[in-house]
Design an enzyme around this catalytic site. Sequence first.
Site, PDB file in Angstrom:
ATOM      1  CD1 TRP A 188      -2.728   1.701   0.542  1.00  0.00           C
ATOM      2  CD2 TRP A 188      -1.333   2.476   2.106  1.00  0.00           C
ATOM      3  NE1 TRP A 188      -3.094   2.992   0.825  1.00  0.00           N
ATOM      4  CE2 TRP A 188      -2.258   3.489   1.784  1.00  0.00           C
ATOM      5  CE3 TRP A 188      -0.345   2.742   3.062  1.00  0.00           C
ATOM      6  CZ2 TRP A 188      -2.236   4.750   2.391  1.00  0.00           C
ATOM      7  CZ3 TRP A 188      -0.327   3.995   3.666  1.00  0.00           C
ATOM      8  CH2 TRP A 188      -1.261   4.980   3.340  1.00  0.00           C
ATOM      9  CD  GLU A 229      -4.538  -1.688   2.178  1.00  0.00           C
ATOM     10  OE1 GLU A 229      -3.379  -2.008   2.531  1.00  0.00           O
ATOM     11  OE2 GLU A 229      -5.397  -1.307   2.990  1.00  0.00           O
ATOM     12  CE  LYS A 231      -6.559   5.992   2.766  1.00  0.00           C
ATOM     13  NZ  LYS A 231      -5.884   5.864   4.041  1.00  0.00           N
ATOM     14  CG  ASP A 262      -8.563  -1.091   4.552  1.00  0.00           C
ATOM     15  OD1 ASP A 262      -9.655  -0.646   4.950  1.00  0.00           O
ATOM     16  OD2 ASP A 262      -7.501  -0.949   5.188  1.00  0.00           O
ATOM     17  CG  HIS A 265      -8.720   1.684   1.914  1.00  0.00           C
ATOM     18  ND1 HIS A 265      -7.452   1.260   1.613  1.00  0.00           N
ATOM     19  CD2 HIS A 265      -8.638   2.192   3.174  1.00  0.00           C
ATOM     20  CE1 HIS A 265      -6.643   1.469   2.628  1.00  0.00           C
ATOM     21  NE2 HIS A 265      -7.352   2.032   3.600  1.00  0.00           N
ATOM     22  CG  HIS A 289      -5.826  -4.557   5.346  1.00  0.00           C
ATOM     23  ND1 HIS A 289      -4.979  -3.501   5.144  1.00  0.00           N
ATOM     24  CD2 HIS A 289      -5.028  -5.647   5.534  1.00  0.00           C
ATOM     25  CE1 HIS A 289      -3.723  -3.925   5.203  1.00  0.00           C
ATOM     26  NE2 HIS A 289      -3.724  -5.223   5.428  1.00  0.00           N
ATOM     27  CG  ASP A 297      -9.188   4.447   5.869  1.00  0.00           C
ATOM     28  OD1 ASP A 297      -9.604   3.381   6.348  1.00  0.00           O
ATOM     29  OD2 ASP A 297      -8.008   4.614   5.489  1.00  0.00           O
ATOM     30  CG  ASP A 299      -7.651   2.311   9.849  1.00  0.00           C
ATOM     31  OD1 ASP A 299      -7.816   1.157   9.435  1.00  0.00           O
ATOM     32  OD2 ASP A 299      -7.196   3.219   9.130  1.00  0.00           O
ATOM     33  CG  ASP A 329      -5.229  -1.581   8.285  1.00  0.00           C
ATOM     34  OD1 ASP A 329      -4.661  -1.093   9.275  1.00  0.00           O
ATOM     35  OD2 ASP A 329      -5.208  -1.047   7.156  1.00  0.00           O
TER      36      ASP A 329
END
Length: 422
Positions: A188, A229, A231, A262, A265, A289, A297, A299, A329
């Site tokens: 990424w 990955e 985004k 992910d 994303h 992820h 995003d 997390d 993640d």
Amino acid sequence: MKKEKVLQAYDDARKQYAALGVDTDEALRRLDSIRISLHCWQTDDVGGFETPDAILSGGGIQATGNYPGKARTISQMRQDLEKVMSLLPGQQRLSLHAIYGEFGGSKADRDSLTPEHFQGWTDWAKSQGIGLDFNPTFFSHPMAEDGFTLAGKNEKHRRFWIEHGKRCRGIAAEMGRQLGTPCINNLWIPDGSKDIPVDRSTHRALLKESLDEIFSEEFPAEYLRDSLESKLFGIGSESMVVGSAEFYMGYAIRNNKLITLDNGHYHPTEQVGDKISSLLLYVDELMLHMTRGVRWDSDHVVIFNDEIQLIAQEIVRCNALERVHVGLDYFDASMNRIGAYVIGTRAAQQAFLYALLEPTPKLREYEEAGRNFERLALMEVMKTKPLGAVYDYWCLTGNVPVAEDYIADIQQYEKDVLLKRS
Ligand code: RNT
Ligand code: ZN
């Protein structure tokens, strides 16, 4: 929780699911085979060990909070991860970032990393009986400060990052070779621009060229799998991210790479679960992820929500457990970090269990007969079936704390270990 109570509840749950044609023992057997890859960066808010007190920077990602007790050394980090794994049923893997090597106080820059910097981790993984995954680190570095790495027009910087990418693949392959389980090397990069760019295409062409060079060396698939990955946007890359979904999808399909999904994303109304059945037609394997975006995003710690459920359901319904590598993640520095791991990993496991306990043949039968009411009704009924009793039984038979019992365990660890760290 009392052992007899757990066994009794499981017995009852088994009967309830069996009445719907679902075999709980079989579901647990399949759940047992899923290895969730713990993301090492929840131990220390994506700091790493390159410099004392390194902080996350320049990657368009951010950890917020200052809860006490974060891991500051490799041995603290291993101690924390061992604690986490002792509170989780099933077996895990560990996903390392390149900034977590053992640099022994001397500065090894990203373009000079070698497998020796990670030998300690490989030995540790061997002692734990787990596999490792890897991630090159294309952020928190002066050469990433202009927001570009592999897709940048600064040739000196781009060469530096290409070298980093190559070295990380060598390191990952060596981990996979020694541990006897393929290491997923997930790439990424943060590259993108804050304001509206005019020249998007050169950056994308440069990224393609950089990747071609990084991937030019072949490694056996038993050692290494490369994953990419994408985004949508990040802090400081609001207007364009070079490595977009389309970019990597095209690259992965043409070059036989894996795609990392992910779920933080994408556009907030997109469902990552919906992408799985499409991608599996064109790429051999996927990497997840699992995360939780709150408005962006962000997390946050994974919880058992609709998004995670659909991801697990689609993997199970596509019969693709063997083709999807499950990783986490998120990085929340506002709560006990060990607790954050356990909550998120248990939530991911519960999502897979929920999917494995679905009476899919019955639901399909309704669907094919156009019985839309019946399909929705049964889906709703499944939400209140005793999933927890089955999960508790898995914990009990795996000798880890059942249900809320792990809370006290983490409180004790906080008192005995975390609060004593300076
Ligand atoms: C960033 C990506 C990436 C990182 C980790 C630390 O938006 O999700 O996976 O979170 O590499
Ligand atoms: Zn991610």
